[in-house]
Write a protein that holds these residues in place. Structure first.
Motif, short mmCIF file in Angstrom:
data_model
loop_
_atom_site.label_atom_id
_atom_site.label_comp_id
_atom_site.label_asym_id
_atom_site.label_seq_id
_atom_site.Cartn_x
_atom_site.Cartn_y
_atom_site.Cartn_z
N ALA A 7 46.62 24.29 2.67
CA ALA A 7 47.50 25.19 3.41
C ALA A 7 48.36 26.03 2.47
N ARG A 8 48.81 25.44 1.38
CA ARG A 8 49.60 26.19 0.40
C ARG A 8 48.77 27.30 -0.24
N ILE B 184 44.45 27.36 9.89
CA ILE B 184 43.88 26.28 10.69
C ILE B 184 42.38 26.13 10.45
N SER B 185 41.65 27.25 10.33
CA SER B 185 40.20 27.14 10.19
C SER B 185 39.81 26.36 8.93
N SER B 186 40.49 26.62 7.82
CA SER B 186 40.20 25.88 6.59
C SER B 186 40.54 24.41 6.73
N VAL C 289 39.48 18.54 7.45
CA VAL C 289 39.71 17.34 8.25
C VAL C 289 38.38 16.72 8.67
N THR C 290 37.43 17.57 9.08
CA THR C 290 36.13 17.05 9.49
C THR C 290 35.43 16.35 8.33
N LEU C 291 35.48 16.96 7.15
CA LEU C 291 34.88 16.33 5.98
C LEU C 291 35.61 15.05 5.58
N ASP C 292 36.92 15.00 5.82
CA ASP C 292 37.72 13.82 5.45
C ASP C 292 37.53 12.66 6.40
N ASP D 237 30.35 26.40 6.65
CA ASP D 237 29.55 27.61 6.58
C ASP D 237 29.95 28.65 7.63
N VAL D 238 30.43 28.16 8.79
CA VAL D 238 30.78 29.05 9.89
C VAL D 238 32.21 29.57 9.77
N LEU D 239 33.14 28.67 9.44
CA LEU D 239 34.56 29.02 9.51
C LEU D 239 35.13 29.54 8.21
#
Length: 310
Positions: A190-191, A226-228, A233-236, A302-304
């Motif tokens: 986020a930073r 948010i997209s990043s 979060v999904t990968l974590d 790949d999408v976001l």
């Protein structure tokens, strides 16, 4: 010489979604979502990951109807203890004559509970710390990032063990410990995003209109980060699952007779040579669900993530 036949044009709802001149903001958002979905479905591994995650949600929601036996009450210890996989017990039974398949099915609820709560707790903390640090800069940035560095200096599982040891064993304390150790990477992302956004022309325009700092951060900076964060979060989530399983394996997570996958692996390690299915089946469940979230995260990236677009 006849010209080439015209390309077929989209019609109906698809044409409305792909309109080059949307009539409303809602139509434009739906159009972007449709294009993102088309791009996502071109990646078969990402679709496989989504299928695994959807299956996890389905199993957790309908565990009462799917599981054939109780997850905590065993059968006859004289005749049904440590039975191999069969038509009666699909994945065998454990040392307490409990059906392993039923315990894995109900254990999906615990896994989903941990994932959701950790995400709800850790993501807003990391997003708030990162955006405030990146936008304000100066001593605020220095203090917040040094705190973040302290948390990042320790391996996640080791730090979670320390917090659980202080709070006491239990699934609720395990969730708190994992959440406390999960937010620093989100703050870093986020930073980094905020540092690229804060000097943009539209931020300068918002400042000229008299917008306050909190309004700029929460109304303009946070939505762009948010997209990043969704991708990260999904990968974590695979790491969250493994950390929760590690705590359960060490007896610091969900307590017996709760059907937590890590605790089931810990029980099965005593019978690994002759009754391999007791530890292998919950271990396979951990592997499959972790793989699903990793594949889903790669597809979402790949999408976001426009920087990852080829």
């Amino acid at each position: 010489m006849a010209g080439a036949p015209p390309l077929p044009q989209p019609s109906g709802l698809r044409a409305w979604l792909l309109s080059a001149e949307p009539n409303s903001r809602w139509q434009a958002r739906l159009g972007r979502g449709y294009l993102g979905w088309r791009s996502f479905t071109k990646n078969p591994l990402a679709v496989l990951g989504l299928g695994i995650v959807v299956l996890l949600l389905f199993v957790a929601l309908f565990a009462d109807f799917i599981a054939p036996y109780s997850p905590v009450i065993g059968g006859d210890l004289r005749t049904q203890r440590l039975l191999p996989p069969s038509e009666t017990f699909w994945l065998g039974t454990d040392d307490q004559a409990r059906d392993i398949f039923s315990r894995i099915i109900y254990g999906s609820r615990i896994t989903l509970f941990v994932i959701v709560l950790v995400s709800i707790i850790a993501t807003p903390i990391g997003l708030l710390v990162g955006t405030v640090s990146g936008y304000l800069g100066g001593w605020v940035d220095t203090v917040l990032m040094r705190i973040t560095d302290i948390f990042l200096a320790f391996p996640r599982l080791v730090l979670a063990l320390a917090f659980v040891a202080a709070l006491g064993p239990g699934i609720e304390n395990a969730v708190i410990a994992i959440a406390i150790t999960s937010w620093p990477p989100y703050a870093r992302i986020a930073r980094a995003e905020t540092l690229m956004i804060r000097n943009s022309d539209f931020i300068a325009a918002v400042k000229l209109q008299g917008a306050s700092t909190p309004r700029i951060i929460f109304g303009h900076v946070v939505p762009l980060c948010i997209s990043s964060l969704i991708v990260r979060v999904t990968l974590d989530m695979a790491g969250i699952i493994l950390t929760a399983a590690g705590l359960g394996f060490l007896g610091l997570g969900a307590q017996p007779p709760s059907p937590e996958w890590g605790a089931m692996v810990a029980t099965g390690r005593n019978y690994l040579i002759d009754q391999w299915w007791v530890a292998a089946m919950p271990g396979l469940a951990i592997f499959v669900v972790s793989l699903g979230f990793n594949l889903l995260g790669d597809g979402l990236r790949d999408v976001l993530d426009p920087k990852a677009a080829k």
